[in-house]
Design an enzyme around this catalytic site. Structure first.
Site, mmCIF file in Angstrom:
data_model
loop_
_atom_site.group_PDB
_atom_site.id
_atom_site.type_symbol
_atom_site.label_atom_id
_atom_site.label_comp_id
_atom_site.label_asym_id
_atom_site.label_seq_id
_atom_site.Cartn_x
_atom_site.Cartn_y
_atom_site.Cartn_z
ATOM 1 N NE ARG A 198 -6.265 0.802 -2.292
ATOM 2 C CZ ARG A 198 -5.653 1.354 -1.237
ATOM 3 N NH1 ARG A 198 -4.358 1.176 -1.030
ATOM 4 N NH2 ARG A 198 -6.337 2.112 -0.394
ATOM 5 C CD GLN A 207 -3.840 2.710 6.419
ATOM 6 O OE1 GLN A 207 -4.505 3.100 7.362
ATOM 7 N NE2 GLN A 207 -4.391 2.450 5.242
ATOM 8 C CG ASP A 256 -3.031 8.049 -2.059
ATOM 9 O OD1 ASP A 256 -3.056 8.555 -0.932
ATOM 10 O OD2 ASP A 256 -2.683 6.876 -2.283
ATOM 11 N NE ARG A 315 -0.531 1.792 3.540
ATOM 12 C CZ ARG A 315 0.603 2.497 3.690
ATOM 13 N NH1 ARG A 315 1.771 1.902 3.946
ATOM 14 N NH2 ARG A 315 0.596 3.812 3.564
ATOM 15 N N GLY A 316 0.209 2.408 -0.199
ATOM 16 C CA GLY A 316 0.969 3.643 -0.345
ATOM 17 C C GLY A 316 1.204 3.852 -1.839
ATOM 18 C CB ALA A 317 0.626 6.805 -3.988
HETATM 19 O O1 MRU Z 1 -4.825 3.201 1.720
HETATM 20 P P1 MRU Z 1 -3.341 3.414 1.725
HETATM 21 O O2 MRU Z 1 -2.681 2.917 2.957
HETATM 22 O O3 MRU Z 1 -2.690 2.936 0.466
HETATM 23 O O4 MRU Z 1 -3.190 5.006 1.728
HETATM 24 C C1 MRU Z 1 -1.899 5.548 1.661
HETATM 25 C C2 MRU Z 1 -1.867 7.018 1.806
HETATM 26 O O5 MRU Z 1 -2.884 7.689 1.887
HETATM 27 C C3 MRU Z 1 -0.513 7.671 1.756
HETATM 28 O O6 MRU Z 1 -0.493 8.824 2.526
HETATM 29 C C4 MRU Z 1 -0.189 8.023 0.293
HETATM 30 O O7 MRU Z 1 -0.334 6.919 -0.535
HETATM 31 C C5 MRU Z 1 1.184 8.563 0.157
HETATM 32 S S1 MRU Z 1 2.407 7.325 0.415
HETATM 33 C C6 MRU Z 1 3.929 7.981 0.130
#
Ligand code: MRU
Length: 326
Positions: free
Chosen positions: A83, A188, A229, A46-48
């Site tokens: 996603r 998270q 994201d 997870r995380g962009a």
């Molecule tokens: O649902 P997630 O855990 O994938 O959401 C992640 C976030 O909102 C992060 O802040 C975003 O992806 C930036 S990660 C460098």
């Protein structure tokens, strides 16, 4: 170990399974693109930036298991939509597919896509290092910094965006303290941000999401920094709850920073065009399998929100810091 790695012998992607944190991290091996899509949907990765690089390897997996290019491309379309909100996912799949456009066999496409996916994984770390260097200039020794969700090394291949800035501060001898919001419903912040900062011995204090405004009112927060994201013409999409922090920061005169790579920018769209992921209501009805709400209660579970750009004090990218009017 890095969040995502390609295993040459097994011809598969290895991920740190983030569902297991904060317990000892387990590794998850994805041999097929379907396994990788499942890992993205269930937030094992997870995380962009991390889902972007994982998806680049997903393209390789789809060429590995398909007998024709058409079959692989169909799978890639599914991967791209695993996603909907983080643009890095679509960006990464499209970048790899553009590089193999003239390949004449799945074997050739697999080799070429693998070279590029490996390069993208390395680039992610270089980009985060550069974001960190630029972003560290915004912070002073001793400041207390609020963050939301996890924009750390586990949201990327390594180092992190928002937390990469914090790591760079430490590298430069600036001791900032992090206030990590729990980040309901999937936590998270408490499970991942608190864990990775403690691993690095960076001071971190965990709070409930709803405490943030009170801490700001009491002068306990100097700055806010979050990841993103997707950054569109008029807003920043990030984990649900980010918008409230931005409104509260503005009210209290606290700078609100966003740290993100250029691959997160989507300047062809505005906020209204973007689909915000809505996740299963059971994420609120249950907590780790324990009932947390009455059976059958209606739930609204948006995974992200949009912060208007007028609430953002600066955006830190690998190319430098951008200030309003952006
Ligand atoms: O649902 P997630 O855990 O994938 O959401 C992640 C976030 O909102 C992060 O802040 C975003 O992806 C930036 S990660 C460098």
């Amino acid at each position: 170990m890095q969040t995502i790695a390609w295993d040459d012998q097994k011809e598969a992607v290895t991920l740190i399974d983030q569902r297991m944190l904060p317990d000892t991290p387990d590794l998850l091996l994805c041999n097929t693109v379907d396994e990788l899509i499942h890992a993205i949907r269930t937030l094992a990765v997870r995380g962009a930036p991390a889902i972007g690089v994982a998806a680049a390897f997903g393209v390789v997996l789809s060429f590995k298991t398909s007998t024709t290019i058409e079959e692989a491309l169909k799978k890639c379309e599914e991967l791209k939509n695993a996603r909907p909100t983080a643009v890095n996912l679509q960006w990464a799949v499209e970048r790899v597919l553009a590089a193999v456009e003239d390949c004449e066999s799945v074997g050739e496409a697999r080799e070429r896509s693998l070279d590029l996916a490996k390069r993208m994984a390395e680039e992610d770390v270089e980009v985060n290092r550069a974001i960190g260097k630029h972003g560290a200039k915004l912070f002073k020794d001793g400041e207390r910094v609020l963050t939301h969700c996890n924009a750390g090394r586990l949201a990327c291949v390594d180092w992190g965006t928002a937390l990469g800035v914090i790591r760079s501060c430490f590298e430069e001898g600036k001791h900032v303290e992090v206030v990590a919001c729990e980040t309901r419903p999937l936590n998270q912040g408490s499970r991942i941000t608190a864990w990775e900062l403690m691993e690095d011995k960076i001071p971190v204090t965990l709070i409930t999401d709803s405490s943030a405004a009170y801490l700001m009112q009491r002068g306990m927060i100097d700055k806010v920094i979050v990841g993103a994201d997707r950054i569109v013409k008029d807003a920043v999409f990030n984990k649900i709850g980010t918008y409230s922090h931005a409104v509260n920061a503005k009210h209290h005169g606290i700078p609100f920073y966003v740290a993100a790579p250029m691959s997160t920018f989507d300047l062809n769209h505005t906020e209204a065009d973007i689909k915000v992921e809505e996740r299963d209501g059971d994420e609120l009805r249950y907590f780790k399998g324990i009932k947390n709400a009455p059976d059958g209660v209606d739930v609204l579970n948006f995974a992200f929100d949009a912060t208007p750009l007028e609430l953002v004090s600066a955006i830190v990218t690998e190319e430098g810091v951008i200030y309003p009017p952006f």
